[in-house]
Each structure stands twice: as C-alpha cells, then as structure tokens.
Design a protein around this motif. Structure first.
Motif, short mmCIF file in Angstrom:
data_model
loop_
_atom_site.label_atom_id
_atom_site.label_comp_id
_atom_site.label_asym_id
_atom_site.label_seq_id
_atom_site.Cartn_x
_atom_site.Cartn_y
_atom_site.Cartn_z
N GLY A 78 0.81 -1.21 0.00
CA GLY A 78 0.00 0.00 0.00
C GLY A 78 0.84 1.26 0.00
N SER A 79 2.16 1.11 0.06
CA SER A 79 3.10 2.23 0.02
C SER A 79 4.13 1.97 -1.07
CB SER A 79 3.81 2.37 1.37
OG SER A 79 4.99 3.14 1.25
N VAL A 80 4.21 2.86 -2.05
CA VAL A 80 5.17 2.67 -3.13
C VAL A 80 6.60 2.65 -2.60
CG1 VAL A 80 5.32 5.11 -3.80
CG2 VAL A 80 5.79 3.34 -5.49
N PHE A 81 6.91 3.51 -1.63
CA PHE A 81 8.25 3.52 -1.06
C PHE A 81 8.57 2.16 -0.43
CE2 PHE A 81 11.03 3.89 2.64
CZ PHE A 81 12.17 4.44 2.06
N GLN A 82 7.67 1.65 0.39
CA GLN A 82 7.91 0.37 1.06
C GLN A 82 8.00 -0.77 0.06
OE1 GLN A 82 8.65 0.25 4.34
NE2 GLN A 82 9.20 -1.87 3.97
N ASP A 83 7.13 -0.75 -0.97
CA ASP A 83 7.17 -1.80 -1.99
C ASP A 83 8.50 -1.81 -2.73
OD1 ASP A 83 4.60 -2.50 -1.28
OD2 ASP A 83 3.65 -1.62 -3.06
N ILE A 84 8.97 -0.64 -3.16
CA ILE A 84 10.24 -0.56 -3.88
C ILE A 84 11.39 -0.95 -2.96
CG2 ILE A 84 11.89 1.01 -5.01
CD1 ILE A 84 9.61 0.17 -6.86
N LEU A 85 11.35 -0.48 -1.72
CA LEU A 85 12.40 -0.83 -0.76
C LEU A 85 12.47 -2.34 -0.58
CD1 LEU A 85 14.59 -0.04 1.25
CD2 LEU A 85 12.79 0.28 2.96
N GLU A 86 11.34 -2.99 -0.37
CA GLU A 86 11.32 -4.44 -0.20
C GLU A 86 11.77 -5.16 -1.47
OE1 GLU A 86 7.75 -6.15 1.44
OE2 GLU A 86 7.60 -4.57 2.95
N HIS A 87 11.28 -4.71 -2.62
CA HIS A 87 11.64 -5.33 -3.89
C HIS A 87 13.14 -5.23 -4.14
CE1 HIS A 87 11.80 -5.83 -8.31
NE2 HIS A 87 10.73 -6.61 -8.14
N ARG A 142 -2.07 6.29 -6.75
CA ARG A 142 -2.42 6.70 -5.39
C ARG A 142 -1.96 8.12 -5.08
NH1 ARG A 142 -0.60 1.10 -3.85
NH2 ARG A 142 1.41 2.08 -3.42
N GLY A 143 -1.27 8.76 -6.04
CA GLY A 143 -0.81 10.13 -5.84
C GLY A 143 0.44 10.24 -4.98
N GLU A 144 1.17 9.15 -4.84
CA GLU A 144 2.38 9.17 -4.01
C GLU A 144 3.60 9.69 -4.75
OE1 GLU A 144 2.88 5.51 -1.41
OE2 GLU A 144 1.36 4.79 -2.82
N LEU A 145 3.54 9.70 -6.08
CA LEU A 145 4.70 10.08 -6.89
C LEU A 145 4.35 11.26 -7.79
CD1 LEU A 145 5.78 6.47 -7.94
CD2 LEU A 145 6.79 7.87 -6.12
N GLU A 146 5.39 11.97 -8.21
CA GLU A 146 5.22 13.08 -9.15
C GLU A 146 4.50 12.59 -10.40
OE1 GLU A 146 5.93 16.34 -8.99
OE2 GLU A 146 6.60 16.14 -6.91
N PHE A 186 13.71 8.60 -3.63
CA PHE A 186 12.34 9.00 -3.28
C PHE A 186 12.26 10.45 -2.80
CE2 PHE A 186 10.96 4.87 -4.22
CZ PHE A 186 9.58 4.90 -4.30
N LYS A 187 13.35 11.01 -2.35
CA LYS A 187 13.34 12.44 -2.00
C LYS A 187 13.02 13.30 -3.22
CE LYS A 187 16.50 12.44 1.92
NZ LYS A 187 17.82 12.89 2.43
N VAL A 188 13.37 12.81 -4.39
CA VAL A 188 13.16 13.53 -5.64
C VAL A 188 11.83 13.19 -6.29
CG1 VAL A 188 14.10 13.93 -7.95
CG2 VAL A 188 15.65 13.67 -6.02
N ILE A 189 11.40 11.95 -6.19
CA ILE A 189 10.24 11.50 -6.99
C ILE A 189 8.91 11.52 -6.25
CG2 ILE A 189 11.73 10.12 -8.48
CD1 ILE A 189 10.61 7.61 -7.11
N ARG A 190 8.94 11.69 -4.94
CA ARG A 190 7.67 11.75 -4.19
C ARG A 190 6.90 13.01 -4.53
NH1 ARG A 190 9.28 9.55 1.66
NH2 ARG A 190 8.62 7.42 1.30
N SER A 191 5.59 12.86 -4.56
CA SER A 191 4.77 14.07 -4.79
C SER A 191 4.80 14.88 -3.51
CB SER A 191 3.34 13.69 -5.16
OG SER A 191 2.68 13.07 -4.09
#
Length: 192
Positions: A78-87, A142-146, A186-191
């Motif tokens: 449910g979190s793009v950051f967490q999903d990418i980190l785990e992947h 989900r609007g989490e990214l730019e 993610f500091k750069v790509i997060r919305s």
C-alpha cells in the motif's frame, strides 16, 4: 504450459528437468552443465528436453527462474516507497546469496553466449523491470509520486547502482545501502 512445438508438457517431468538443471547449475556452474547431464539427472531423454526447450541456455534459465521466483515475491504493502524498498532489498540480497552467485555467472557467460544473454534479458531482467513499473504505477495512481515521473529512469536510478556494485566495484551490498539508495531517489520523486 506447452513446449516449443505446442505439445502439452507433463508437469512432473518438467519439474524434474528444471530441478535437475538448477541443481547442476549450483553444483558445477553454467559452463559445466550440459543437456546430457540434465537428462541423466532428471532421468529423461535428451529428446524430451529438446522437445520443450531449444537449447541448454533456455532450460537452465527456466530452472534458475523457477527457483528464483519463490525467493523474489512482488510486495504490495500500500506504500510505493515500502514496496520498492522491499523489492530492491530482496533482489539485492538474492544476488549476493549462493543462489544469486549464479546470477553473476549467467551475466558473465552471456558475454560469449548470445542465446543465454538474450534469455537472461527477456526472461529475468525485463520481468523484474515490469514488476517495478507496476509498483511505480500503483504509486502514481495513489498520488504518491510526481505525475510526470519517468519510471524507466527511476528504475535505473534505484537498481543501476546495485548492479554497479555487484558487477563493477565489488563494494558491499547491504540492506542499509539499499535503504539509503531508495530513500535518496524518493526524496526527488515523491509528490509534495
């Protein structure tokens, strides 16, 4: 699943062949694996293997992918950051494991075996990139990214340094490194 000539595969025989190819790959390395040895270990004929796979590279790649897929699940927290980190962490830790050392050997052998290089790109690398694209697309929805995010470049920014350490510098790949890498991107790509 069907073989290259459209015949349905016997799943027990297929599993035996894939297991044999993977076991031999772990024991001896890609260069020492032959279709003859796979057939002997799986207790099938070479003709059975060639009925379903065009060459050694294809059957070995399928054996490797079959084993690797269980170790590399696609997260959906449910979190793009967490999903990418785990992947990214799962992939990095797999690549430095005993099984993952096969990864390096396949890349090395692929420099002189174009069939293996192509099989590796199309059957391992491209599907992993598709997984990342799907994770990123969920984050976009989900609007989490730019909104104007270039997913291909972001994928390269996250995963490229891992491959660079693995294949070029030999610097350690640890959970902390992957977390720092993903956090910086993610500091750069997060919305905002």
């Amino acid at each position: 699943m069907q073989g290259k000539r459209g015949r349905p595969r016997n799943m027990e025989t297929q599993s035996s062949i894939l297991s044999a190819s993977y076991e031999l790959l772990l024991e001896s390395g890609f260069g020492a694996v032959t279709v003859e040895k796979i057939a002997e270990r799986a207790q099938v004929s070479k003709a059975t293997i060639y009925k379903w796979w065009p060459n050694k590279a294809a059957v070995v790649m399928d054996g490797f992918l079959s084993a690797a897929s269980a170790r590399l699940p696609v997260p959906d927290t449910g979190s793009v950051f967490q999903d990418i980190l785990e992947h990214a962490t799962n992939m990095a830790l797999f690549m430095i494991s005993r099984e993952g050392s096969i990864f390096l050997e396949i890349i090395g052998e692929g420099q002189v075996d174009s069939a293996l290089a192509e099989a590796f790109r199309t059957r391992y690398i491209q599907p992993r990139r598709l997984e990342v694209r799907n994770i990123m697309n969920r984050g976009l929805q989900r609007g989490e990214l730019e909104k104007n995010l270039d997913i291909v470049i972001c994928t390269d920014l996250i995963y490229g340094p891992i491959f660079y350490r693995l294949l070029v510098t030999g610097d350690p790949i640890e959970k902390n490194y992957v977390e720092q890498l993903v956090t910086q991107v993610f500091k750069v790509i997060r919305s905002t």
